[in-house]
Design an enzyme around this catalytic site. Structure first.
Site, PDB file in Angstrom:
ATOM      1  N   LYS A 190     -20.522 -20.869 -93.020  1.00 17.26           N
ATOM      2  CA  LYS A 190     -21.121 -19.987 -94.031  1.00 17.26           C
ATOM      3  C   LYS A 190     -20.647 -18.544 -93.864  1.00 17.26           C
ATOM      4  CE  LYS A 190     -25.416 -20.750 -92.887  1.00 17.26           C
ATOM      5  NZ  LYS A 190     -25.299 -21.771 -91.813  1.00 17.26           N
ATOM      6  N   ARG A 248     -34.216 -19.842 -95.640  1.00 13.06           N
ATOM      7  CA  ARG A 248     -34.112 -20.972 -94.724  1.00 13.06           C
ATOM      8  C   ARG A 248     -35.331 -21.877 -94.786  1.00 13.06           C
ATOM      9  NH1 ARG A 248     -30.389 -18.318 -90.870  1.00 13.06           N
ATOM     10  NH2 ARG A 248     -29.837 -19.701 -89.175  1.00 13.06           N
ATOM     11  N   ARG A 299     -17.410 -22.393 -79.732  1.00 20.95           N
ATOM     12  CA  ARG A 299     -17.554 -20.997 -80.139  1.00 20.95           C
ATOM     13  C   ARG A 299     -18.442 -20.221 -79.159  1.00 20.95           C
ATOM     14  NH1 ARG A 299     -19.905 -19.771 -86.066  1.00 20.95           N
ATOM     15  NH2 ARG A 299     -21.885 -19.538 -85.021  1.00 20.95           N
ATOM     16  N   ARG A 323     -22.949 -16.239 -77.246  1.00 17.42           N
ATOM     17  CA  ARG A 323     -24.247 -16.097 -77.926  1.00 17.42           C
ATOM     18  C   ARG A 323     -25.301 -16.863 -77.140  1.00 17.42           C
ATOM     19  NH1 ARG A 323     -24.161 -16.928 -84.451  1.00 17.42           N
ATOM     20  NH2 ARG A 323     -26.239 -17.702 -83.990  1.00 17.42           N
ATOM     21  N   ARG A 383     -31.349 -26.086 -83.032  1.00 22.99           N
ATOM     22  CA  ARG A 383     -31.133 -25.380 -84.316  1.00 22.99           C
ATOM     23  C   ARG A 383     -30.741 -26.360 -85.422  1.00 22.99           C
ATOM     24  NH1 ARG A 383     -27.346 -21.088 -84.917  1.00 22.99           N
ATOM     25  NH2 ARG A 383     -26.176 -21.551 -83.016  1.00 22.99           N
TER      26      ARG A 383
HETATM   27  P1  AMP Z   1     -27.867 -17.063 -88.007  1.00 22.34           P
HETATM   28  O1  AMP Z   1     -26.909 -16.061 -87.489  1.00 22.34           O
HETATM   29  O2  AMP Z   1     -27.982 -17.057 -89.500  1.00 22.34           O
HETATM   30  O3  AMP Z   1     -27.607 -18.451 -87.465  1.00 22.34           O
HETATM   31  O4  AMP Z   1     -29.309 -16.649 -87.472  1.00 22.34           O
HETATM   32  C1  AMP Z   1     -29.580 -16.548 -86.098  1.00 22.34           C
HETATM   33  C2  AMP Z   1     -31.071 -16.703 -85.829  1.00 22.34           C
HETATM   34  O5  AMP Z   1     -31.791 -15.658 -86.508  1.00 22.34           O
HETATM   35  C3  AMP Z   1     -31.699 -17.989 -86.342  1.00 22.34           C
HETATM   36  O6  AMP Z   1     -31.545 -19.072 -85.447  1.00 22.34           O
HETATM   37  C4  AMP Z   1     -33.152 -17.565 -86.515  1.00 22.34           C
HETATM   38  O7  AMP Z   1     -33.815 -17.504 -85.275  1.00 22.34           O
HETATM   39  C5  AMP Z   1     -33.009 -16.148 -87.032  1.00 22.34           C
HETATM   40  N1  AMP Z   1     -32.920 -16.124 -88.521  1.00 22.34           N
HETATM   41  C6  AMP Z   1     -31.866 -15.696 -89.277  1.00 22.34           C
HETATM   42  N2  AMP Z   1     -32.131 -15.814 -90.588  1.00 22.34           N
HETATM   43  C7  AMP Z   1     -33.387 -16.343 -90.667  1.00 22.34           C
HETATM   44  C8  AMP Z   1     -34.219 -16.728 -91.749  1.00 22.34           C
HETATM   45  N3  AMP Z   1     -33.822 -16.605 -93.026  1.00 22.34           N
HETATM   46  N4  AMP Z   1     -35.459 -17.229 -91.455  1.00 22.34           N
HETATM   47  C9  AMP Z   1     -35.876 -17.357 -90.191  1.00 22.34           C
HETATM   48  N5  AMP Z   1     -35.138 -17.033 -89.119  1.00 22.34           N
HETATM   49  C10 AMP Z   1     -33.888 -16.529 -89.352  1.00 22.34           C
END
Ligand code: AMP
Length: 189
Positions: free
Chosen positions: A16, A91, A130, A136, A147
């Protein structure tokens, strides 16, 4: 005419962020990544960051209330008036409903939800690799699998949500970045 009010949906590691970046370059509209915004808040040590840090490290979702607030503020900024690429928000169905409300307030609506379809095991393998490169802390294998589970439970229902709204386009996420980008371009054109 290309659609410019876009949402990229898909499991962790589906690409994404990479596809969003390519669209930023091509369309000149901003990427809105709640994950990036939350990571920035954690790095800056803000109140928001302190509330989100442990939840993110576990691979769980930050509360709808927090992320909806963050997204509302970002979508209200002037650079979003010509369009935006949502990446990682919404999400949950609750967030999706809130997004509909936010866009309605701006007399706008989502034009296309691009759902990137990919195989779980291939994604886990990609994310483990990655993680080794980026370090990370939400990317050890157990957390990655967690996740993935959270995605299927809480986020995957959005595929039906947007199908019912008539804005869903599913795209095969396999192959090269360029191949996927071509498929994405096709469905938003
Ligand atoms: P991402 O980089 O989009 O994978 O986001 C990393 C982490 O941030 C996720 O695993 C969640 O803990 C938190 N996070 C990011 N976007 C959201 C969202 N829309 N709703 C809830 N948690 C989020």
């Amino acid at each position: 005419m290309m659609a410019t009010r876009l949402l990229l949906l898909g499991p962790p590691g589906a690409g994404k962020g990479t596809q969003a970046q390519l669209l930023v370059e091509r369309l000149g509209i901003p990427q809105i990544s709640t994950g990036d915004m939350l990571r920035a808040a954690v790095s800056a040590g803000t109140e928001l960051g302190r509330r989100a840090e442990a939840i993110m490290a576990r691979g769980d979702l930050v509360s709808d209330e927090i992320v909806v607030g963050v997204a509302r503020e970002r979508l209200g900024q002037s650079d979003c008036s010509a369009g935006f690429i949502l990446d990682g928000f919404p999400r949950t169905v609750g967030q999706a409903r809130a997004l509909d409300g936010i866009l309605e307030d701006f007399e706008s609506r989502l034009e296309c939800c691009v759902a990137i379809v990919a195989d779980d095991e291939a994604l886990v393998e990609r994310l483990v690799k990655r993680a080794a490169i980026e370090g990370r802390d939400d990317d050890d294998e157990a957390t990655i699998r967690h996740r993935m589970g959270v995605y299927h439970e809480q986020t995957a229902p959005l595929v039906d949500y947007y199908r019912e709204q008539g804005v869903l386009a599913e795209v095969d996420g396999s192959g090269s970045v360029e191949a996927v980008a071509e498929r994405v371009t096709e469905v938003i054109s």
